[in-house]
Design a protein around this motif. Structure first.
Motif, short mmCIF file in Angstrom:
data_model
loop_
_atom_site.label_atom_id
_atom_site.label_comp_id
_atom_site.label_asym_id
_atom_site.label_seq_id
_atom_site.Cartn_x
_atom_site.Cartn_y
_atom_site.Cartn_z
N GLN A 38 7.55 2.81 2.72
CA GLN A 38 7.45 4.26 2.80
C GLN A 38 7.75 4.88 1.43
O GLN A 38 7.04 5.79 0.98
N SER A 39 8.76 4.39 0.77
CA SER A 39 9.14 4.95 -0.53
C SER A 39 8.08 4.67 -1.59
O SER A 39 7.76 5.53 -2.41
N ALA A 56 15.60 3.69 -0.64
CA ALA A 56 14.71 4.65 -1.30
C ALA A 56 15.12 4.86 -2.76
O ALA A 56 14.27 4.93 -3.66
N GLN A 82 14.53 -1.49 9.51
CA GLN A 82 14.39 -0.11 9.04
C GLN A 82 14.42 -0.04 7.51
O GLN A 82 13.80 0.84 6.91
N ASN A 83 15.13 -0.98 6.88
CA ASN A 83 15.18 -1.00 5.42
C ASN A 83 13.88 -1.53 4.83
O ASN A 83 13.42 -1.04 3.79
N PRO A 124 18.75 3.13 4.56
CA PRO A 124 17.42 3.54 4.09
C PRO A 124 17.48 4.44 2.86
O PRO A 124 16.61 4.33 1.97
N GLN A 171 11.44 1.19 5.03
CA GLN A 171 11.72 2.22 4.02
C GLN A 171 11.17 1.82 2.65
O GLN A 171 10.74 2.68 1.87
#
Length: 337
Positions: free
Chosen positions: A328-329, A292, A321-322, A288, A325
């Motif tokens: 999210q980023s 990011a 999860q990647n 992650p 991310q």
């Protein structure tokens, strides 16, 4: 009121959106292998895009494109699938010799759908609505002739090959126009033009045979007041200037096959970069934190008070999860300015 639709328009017009708009691409593989994580992803980061339905459209297909086995598409091209959730490949050409050309099955049923229902759908959503078609002339010729044979055809450029290309292009123009007459916001076309580090054909051949087709698609969309998007995998930097010249609004490309900073120096602010983040290496094998960093790199190189859409593909091999991310980023990019 600011909506997903206005966010996308602001981005395409470099008008300083309050956040980066999201486009979440989920292959069936993601749902099959990570249903809970996929559901959590779309709940936390809902897409600002939606594709319009096409009620009444007749697509004569057989089988399921994302199941193991045989799938026959609307043109009669036969795909063989070996993995659930991932579309198969064409092993046997529908037009194996030019004697088969008169039997070409042009899918006229795809041109007829309930436009009033499409318009009603557009009124019910605040998302940016994409039309339900996707011209792909180079790939369609590969599906019809087989990739190896098509490269020979492109070298010879026989009358039969040019006739087939013309027939495919004319159909796609009709299909695009049918959708352009509706209330959708955007249209899309695609062709995968890149190998890992170069185009699949010489740029001069691309400019002779395919650039004029794309000009027709882009001009048609703009004539009806629609934005138009293109997807192309692989290394495609050699044709970016051509796409800017044609007025393409947004390009989805594998940025990490190219020099992202060079792309930024040459094309930042000239068209919107519709994703993506590296699905060859980072999404399946990275952390992650590395994801990011990749988002930050793309933003630094390409964001220009717009001009970037948060898109990535949750496809075979990607770690949930990647993918999470990535979004999210992107959520943090404008806040960090």
């Amino acid at each position: 009121m600011e909506t997903s639709r206005t966010l996308v328009y602001q981005t395409l017009e470099f008008a300083a959106p309050r956040r980066i708009p999201r486009d979440v691409w989920l292959l069936p593989w993601a749902w099959m292998n990570y249903p809970q994580q996929t559901q959590a992803l779309i709940e936390r980061f809902p897409s600002d895009f939606v594709t319009a339905p096409a009620p009444g459209r007749v697509a004569h297909v057989q089988g399921d494109a994302y199941e193991v086995g045989t799938f026959i598409d609307e043109w009669g091209c036969i795909f063989t699938g070996n993995q659930r959730g991932v579309i198969g490949e064409v092993k046997d050409a529908a037009i194996s010799t030019w004697d088969d050309l008169p039997n070409l099955r042009v899918p006229e049923g795809m041109l007829h759908f309930d436009a009033a229902a499409v318009n009603a759908f557009c009124q019910t959503t605040d998302q940016f609505v994409m039309g339900g078609c996707c011209p792909r002339p180079f790939e369609r010729l590969q599906f019809l002739r087989g990739s190896a044979q098509l490269y020979l055809d492109l070298g010879e450029q026989s009358a039969q090959m040019m006739e087939l290309l013309h027939t495919v292009h004319e159909f796609y123009l009709k299909e695009l126009e049918a959708w352009a007459k509706t209330d959708v916001d955007g249209l899309m076309f695609m062709d995968d033009w890149g190998a890992q580090n170069r185009l699949l054909i010489a740029p001069r051949m691309w400019r002779k045979l395919f650039k004029p087709l794309y000009k027709d698609y882009i001009d048609l969309a703009h004539a009806y007041g629609k934005k138009i998007f293109m997807h192309s995998d692989g290394y495609t930097l050699d044709i970016f200037a051509d796409l800017v010249e044609l007025g393409l609004d947004a390009l989805n490309s594998q940025l990490f096959c190219m020099d992202i900073e060079e792309i930024g120096r040459k094309f930042k602010g000239k068209m919107t970069f519709w994703g993506e983040i590296d699905r060859q290496n980072l999404l399946p094998f990275g952390t992650p934190a590395q994801v990011a960093d990749a988002v930050s790199r793309v933003a630094a190189a390409l964001y220009a008070q717009g001009g970037v859409i948060a898109q990535c593909e949750f496809s075979a091999g990607s770690q949930p999860q990647n993918v999470m991310q990535v979004y999210q980023s992107w959520e943090e990019v404008i806040r960090a300015e």
